[in-house]
Design an enzyme around this catalytic site. Structure first.
Site, short mmCIF file in Angstrom:
data_model
loop_
_atom_site.label_atom_id
_atom_site.label_comp_id
_atom_site.label_asym_id
_atom_site.label_seq_id
_atom_site.Cartn_x
_atom_site.Cartn_y
_atom_site.Cartn_z
N ILE A 105 -21.35 -83.81 -55.46
CA ILE A 105 -22.10 -83.22 -56.57
C ILE A 105 -21.45 -83.58 -57.90
CG2 ILE A 105 -22.92 -81.31 -55.15
CD1 ILE A 105 -20.90 -79.53 -56.71
N ASP A 106 -20.18 -83.97 -57.88
CA ASP A 106 -19.46 -84.27 -59.12
C ASP A 106 -19.89 -85.60 -59.74
OD1 ASP A 106 -17.88 -81.96 -59.09
OD2 ASP A 106 -16.45 -82.87 -57.72
N ARG B 120 -14.17 -81.20 -61.85
CA ARG B 120 -12.71 -81.14 -62.04
C ARG B 120 -12.22 -82.08 -63.14
NH1 ARG B 120 -9.13 -79.16 -58.64
NH2 ARG B 120 -10.79 -78.96 -57.10
#
Length: 420
Positions: free
Chosen positions: A143-144, A192
């Site tokens: 998903i990142d 992140r």
């Protein structure tokens, strides 16, 4: 000689469409009976292979497998387990070979992100280093949206759609109450090191003054003074301020604003708590009433509002993985390639895992506005097609109807157990 069987496993954080990739893979393998034997799935990812805990997908009906296309999460279970190098932990590799030999497995399909690509690369090198013929194909999922060499990653488009819609709807709520109630709303999203998910919230804004008014990216160093000044100016101008913050927002020295001090199995810092931290900052410095929310698992499990484009691409990479294997390929990943015309189009390409593993694709600077708080038109042109279309699951009694698999185990053939 019977056709070699295949091993398929899901890895890392799951998504709304990872099962669509499983569907594409299993259906394609079934359409190639005689070339590929059975597809065995690892229960809880690569751990299933190490424990010889395999699931026989041939026991599942055609309808159940097709139902994976509209079912979220990981149907076979996932894990966060990174294989160390052959030199560091030869026992795990020897165990994999032992299990694969016992079950006549010649194809290895691993569905995951960057760390999973690294695992798949290591497995792809087994045949050379340990004398066992094995073809390993990585299936992209994150998903990142931070895998290199693919225009987008299956799983991202649906999260992007969820975040853009949630931002717009929450903003309408706040705007209707801002005269006497909430002035600031903060939505914390995943991401992140790369701010792709946070950037997608920018699609919610179509006119001047629309939310989100502030987006915080990991790629742009957080400046407390500038941030608070922007919040104050936005509230004064519009009556309220909506902020979308990537969990990986960082200070200029690279430290995370919300680092819990804990690391996961992949060695990644566990993040969380950014939204309440920012809310406290706004309250103490500006005195505004606030609300905050953390999208967390909701953003990646929201199959009810998945992007049709994302679903189609997820299925396509699963299908392509089998086709690559049948062509004799090894150590590669099917990827999404964007067409060059102005009208959005895409096709399947191919990338070597040596160029994918342990690499991250961050937001390009020309996708982030000059002030660092928003997205540019270039970003909007890139993101908009990825959330396009709806692929609703079937509903029953007001709830989505998701498939439930039997998950019948493959009888164990080895006498020894293996502790992971």
């Amino acid at each position: 000689m019977p056709a070699k069987n295949a091993f398929y496993a899901q890895s890392g954080g799951v998504s709304a469409v990872i099962n669509a990739s499983a569907c594409g893979l299993i259906e394609t393998a079934r359409n190639n009976r005689g070339k590929i034997g059975k597809v065995y799935a690892g229960r809880n990812g690569i751990i299933g292979a190490l424990r010889e805990d395999l699931i026989d997908t041939s026991k599942e009906s055609k309808a159940a497998i097709h139902g994976l296309l509209t079912t979220p999460a990981g149907a076979f279970g996932s894990c966060r387990h990174k294989l160390k190098s052959l030199e560091e932990n030869r026992a795990e590799y020897e165990r994999l070979i032992e299990v694969f030999q016992a079950h006549n497995i010649g194809y290895f399909f691993y569905n995951g992100g960057g760390d999973s690509a690294d695992t798949c690369l290591k497995v792809s090198q087994l045949s050379e280093s340990m004398g066992y013929p094995l073809q390993a194909i990585h299936i992209p999922k994150t998903i990142d949206n931070d895998l290199p060499l693919t225009d987008t990653c299956p799983g991202f488009g649906s999260v992007a759609k969820y975040v853009a819609i949630s931002t717009r709807e929450a903003a309408m709520d706040v705007a209707s109450m801002c005269e006497t109630s909430t002035k600031v709303f903060i939505l914390e999203v995943m991401g992140r090191h790369a701010g792709w998910i946070a950037a997608a919230s920018g699609l919610a804004a179509e006119h001047d003054g629309d939310a989100p008014h502030i987006i915080l990216f990991p790629e742009v160093a957080f400046n407390r003074t500038r941030f608070l000044a922007r919040v104050k100016r936005t509230v004064k101008r519009h009556g309220y301020c909506v902020i979308v913050a990537s969990e990986g927002a960082q200070h200029a020295d690279g430290t995370f604003l919300a680092d819990s001090g804990v690391t996961d199995a992949f060695g990644h810092h566990q993040l969380g708590g950014l939204a309440p931290s920012l809310a406290d900052m706004v309250k103490s410095e500006l005195g505004y009433k606030y609300h905050w929310a953390v999208a967390d698992y909701l953003q990646r499990s929201a199959r009810h509002i998945a992007s049709k484009t994302d679903v189609e691409q997820a299925y396509a990479v699963g299908k392509a993985a089998v086709e690559f294997a049948l062509e004799g390929k090894n150590g590669v990943m099917p990827c999404i390639m964007r067409g060059k015309s102005k009208r959005y189009s895409w096709h399947i390409g191919e990338a070597s895992l040596k160029d994918v593993a342990n690499r991250e694709k961050k937001m390009p600077r020309n996708f982030i506005s000059r002030d660092g708080f928003g997205i540019t038109e270039a970003a909007r042109e890139y993101l908009a097609p990825l959330i396009n279309g709806e692929a609703y699951p079937e509903y029953r009694n007001g709830l989505p109807l998701y498939t439930r698999l039997k998950l019948e185990p493959v009888p164990r053939k080895l006498k020894t157990a293996f502790k992971v």
